[in-house]
Design a protein around this motif. Sequence first.
Motif, short mmCIF file in Angstrom:
data_model
loop_
_atom_site.label_atom_id
_atom_site.label_comp_id
_atom_site.label_asym_id
_atom_site.label_seq_id
_atom_site.Cartn_x
_atom_site.Cartn_y
_atom_site.Cartn_z
N MET A 394 93.44 75.76 4.58
CA MET A 394 93.56 76.90 5.49
C MET A 394 93.00 76.56 6.87
N ARG A 395 91.89 75.82 6.93
CA ARG A 395 91.35 75.43 8.24
C ARG A 395 92.35 74.58 9.00
N ASN A 396 92.93 73.61 8.35
CA ASN A 396 93.93 72.77 9.02
C ASN A 396 95.17 73.58 9.39
N TYR A 397 95.52 74.53 8.55
CA TYR A 397 96.73 75.33 8.80
C TYR A 397 96.54 76.19 10.06
N PHE A 398 95.36 76.83 10.20
CA PHE A 398 95.10 77.65 11.39
C PHE A 398 95.15 76.79 12.65
N ALA A 399 94.51 75.65 12.60
CA ALA A 399 94.46 74.79 13.78
C ALA A 399 95.86 74.30 14.16
N SER A 400 96.68 73.95 13.16
CA SER A 400 98.02 73.45 13.46
C SER A 400 98.91 74.54 14.07
N LEU A 401 98.78 75.79 13.59
CA LEU A 401 99.58 76.87 14.15
C LEU A 401 99.24 77.08 15.62
N VAL A 402 97.95 77.15 15.94
CA VAL A 402 97.55 77.41 17.33
C VAL A 402 97.89 76.22 18.22
N ASP A 403 97.67 74.99 17.74
CA ASP A 403 98.01 73.81 18.55
C ASP A 403 99.50 73.78 18.87
N PHE A 404 100.33 74.16 17.93
CA PHE A 404 101.77 74.17 18.19
C PHE A 404 102.12 75.17 19.29
N MET A 405 101.49 76.37 19.27
CA MET A 405 101.79 77.38 20.29
C MET A 405 101.24 76.97 21.66
N ILE A 406 100.04 76.39 21.69
CA ILE A 406 99.45 76.00 22.97
C ILE A 406 100.26 74.88 23.62
N SER A 407 100.81 73.98 22.81
CA SER A 407 101.57 72.86 23.37
C SER A 407 102.90 73.29 23.97
N ASP A 408 103.38 74.48 23.66
CA ASP A 408 104.66 74.97 24.17
C ASP A 408 104.39 75.94 25.33
N LYS A 409 104.75 75.54 26.56
CA LYS A 409 104.47 76.38 27.73
C LYS A 409 105.29 77.66 27.74
N ASN A 410 106.35 77.71 26.99
CA ASN A 410 107.19 78.91 26.98
C ASN A 410 106.45 80.12 26.39
N HIS A 423 102.59 87.59 19.01
CA HIS A 423 101.98 86.90 17.87
C HIS A 423 102.63 87.30 16.55
N ALA A 424 103.83 87.86 16.61
CA ALA A 424 104.48 88.32 15.38
C ALA A 424 104.73 87.15 14.43
N ASP A 425 105.22 86.04 14.97
CA ASP A 425 105.51 84.89 14.10
C ASP A 425 104.22 84.31 13.52
N LEU A 426 103.16 84.28 14.35
CA LEU A 426 101.87 83.76 13.88
C LEU A 426 101.33 84.60 12.73
N GLY A 457 87.79 80.43 16.02
CA GLY A 457 87.76 79.36 17.01
C GLY A 457 89.15 78.96 17.47
N SER A 458 90.08 78.85 16.55
CA SER A 458 91.45 78.44 16.92
C SER A 458 92.15 79.53 17.73
N LEU A 459 92.09 80.77 17.25
CA LEU A 459 92.82 81.83 17.94
C LEU A 459 92.18 82.19 19.28
N ASN A 460 90.86 81.98 19.42
CA ASN A 460 90.21 82.26 20.70
C ASN A 460 90.80 81.40 21.81
N LEU A 461 91.08 80.14 21.50
CA LEU A 461 91.69 79.27 22.51
C LEU A 461 93.04 79.82 22.96
N LEU A 462 93.85 80.30 22.00
CA LEU A 462 95.17 80.83 22.33
C LEU A 462 95.06 82.09 23.17
N LEU A 463 94.19 83.01 22.77
CA LEU A 463 94.07 84.29 23.49
C LEU A 463 93.56 84.08 24.91
#
Length: 872
Positions: A394-410, A423-426, A457-463
């Motif tokens: 689960m820790r790796n899963y959360f980090a991978s989801l947020v990293d994928f969204m942050i890497s996409d500027k769209n 954040h519906a898809d998340l 920690g992961s979602l804070n970076l995204l928000l």
Amino acid sequence: MAKSSADDEELRRACEAAIEGTKQKIVMSIRVAKSCGIWGKSGKLGRGNMAKPRVLGISTKAKVKRTKAFLRVFKYSNGGVLEHAKLYKLKHLSKVELVTNDPSGCTFMLGFDNLRNQSVAPPQWTMRNLDDRNRFLLCILNICKDVLGHLPKVVGIDVVEMALWAKENTQVVTKRQGDPEDGPYYAEVTEGDMKLTVERELVSQAEEEDMEALLGTYVMGIGEAEAFSERLKRELQALEAANVHAILENEPLIQEVLQGLESATNCVEDMDEWLCIFNVKLRHMREDIESIETRNNKLEMQSVNNKSLIEELDKLLERLHIPSEYVSCLAGGSFDETRMHENIDACEWLADALRSLEVPNLDRTYAKMRSVREKRTELDKLKTTFVRRASEFMRNYFASLVDFMISDKNYFSQRGQLKRPDHADLRYKCRTYARLLQHMKSLDKNCLGPLRKAYCGSLNLLLRREAREFANELRASTKAPKIPTVWFDGSAASNQSANSAVDTSTVSEAYSKMLTVFIPLLVDESSFFANFMCFEVPLGGSSNDDSGTTDIDDNDKAAGKKTADLEALNVSLCDLLDGIQEDFYAVVDWACKIDPLRCISMHGITERYISGQKADAAGFVRILLDDIENRISNQFSRFVDEACHQIERNERNVRQVGVLSYIPRFAILATRMEQYIQGQSRDLVDQAYTKFVTIMFVTLDKIAQADTKYADVLLLENYAAFQNSLYELANVVATLAKFYHQASESYEQSCTRFISTIIYYQFERLFQFARRIEDLMCTITPEEIPFQLGLSKVDLRKVVKSSLSGVDKSITTMYKKLQKNLTSEELLPSLWDKCKKEFLDKYDSFAQLVAKIYPGENIPDVSQMRDLLASM
């Protein structure tokens, strides 16, 4: 005799309406008075125990085997409608007692043996007359006897007398109209024919005839009780003698009976010997049978126990069995979405298996067995392995989801395009593992702490990235002219009225858009996080439980658990959302730089959001909104303080005349501030008004004191300008209305001082003479004043001649001096009218003093002076 209320058909129908739906019929209804106290010596109720009007009704309900009877109490509601109050079952009626303190005999009590509190005296019922009392009690007694099969104890009432009364008043016996199953007969007495209907008399006709025959036997005209007693004794002795004679005559029969008894005794003795022999033999047989039964019982018990033991061992083995498919899934299975169903089933089985080996679900004796302890250890190891594997995934899963969204500027706002975070898809992907988290918590409640921290920690970076990009693009795309913050500086505010018309509404709209986009997002994220991470807190966000349960221990435990979870949730929310407030602060500071007055509208917008979030679960969001509101208030306070410093700097300038510059500018500022008020920002603006006007009035007083000669002119002109510029706003703003009235009072005081100065400048000698007379009148009589030094008639004539000769020129001079000192021409007419009125009042007082102290002296008449002033 007045008509009895028992014959009132409307009363009976009202009682039946009050118990509609109970399938009961009213047998009798009668009006009574209810009291709870004792009767006084005068036969009236005491003041503290006033009688209350009530209606007693007897109702019946027909059953298949028997009929039930009830006593109902009806009372009148506030609207005069009859409503049911109490219900008693007549089968529990144990006593009917007459209250002896009531001389009329119309008061009685009904005692029931099923009342819980027997220490409280039963209520007392008072009838209108003895006929009503007898009629009601006869109905109750008849029902108890015929329907219920028993009679209550009657105290203080002669039953025979009641039976005679019933006989006298019973003419016709009828049945109640309607269905024969409606119940028993009821008593009915009318004033015209005195008809009484009862089920049956308390004493039947045959019993009454026997009683009359028995009493007729002793009608001897006995004068004394002793003679009657002697006669009874003689008759008793005669009867005893007759019994003895009859016994002696039957002696031969007695002898035969005795012989028969002796032969029967011999037979009984022989039978007793045989029975003793049989008894010994039977005792030996019984002992043999008991020995055989004991051996059989032991064998049967052993068989039953063996069977039960086998069943218990089978159940225990079934509990200790671990399916291989669950072992493989828990120890090394995959956490892909397609395999989540298998993981959930394995978790449920593991939780049930662990619970089944706990003491409440497993006998304490079994729990100490070696095999059970070994199996529990094996299950604990399996649980630890699964929870560790699932937590790492689960820790790796959360980090991978947020990293994928942050890497996409769209996903974020870009130049020329504001992007609302989605954040519906998340959340959809996270919900796939929601049940897994619940099972992980049930297996190990401590495993969610690190998971919650990793998720935050992961979602804070995204928000924070979303808020920063949105705020930057929001400020870049908003075009609004910058309004200078200098409002009251005399050197830099010439174009202030023009600047006040500039529209900066886009600033407030940008701030509102920031809140509209991110506050619901943060609230949703907080609620989703609380549910997803299995926090046991109410969705309303309050730790107060208003469920109204009465189990105090359970409530305390549940409240303690919810409070602990709520504290943990608030800590996690800080990790989730901390740092995002900086982007809100940046928007607020940017808006304040463009137009400080937009703090008012932003304050109102924030207050609306705060009031809308009070019932929400997101505690951090409420704290964030409070911090933003404080930031806006502080920014506005800085603007107000700087404006106040600008007002104070006016007193440092050279001598100022006329209306000060900050007076009309404040009116322009107040008008614009009123346009920005939204929601509850009224307090913020009113506090600013109070600061501004207080500093303005204090500064005005300081400037006026710098030149005392023209102080009153400066004060009255500025207070008048303040009133004229704020007249319309003061009619709708209570705070400005208060300062408006304060300025009005100060204006009147300044006018009075200034006008007095003008008048005394021209007529000082005349009015000083009048003041000396007034001072002496407090110590000496009016007749002595003309003989005082400087106050003689000659002195009066000199003063009048020097002051009033050419008075028209003096008044003209007074008008010119008034006109010369004023810089505001619009104030001159009103001030000149005040000046003429004040001068005329002073001269009128002087003329009255002269007429009183110096009778016969001629001075210009008051009316002449009034006409002269009117013509000027």
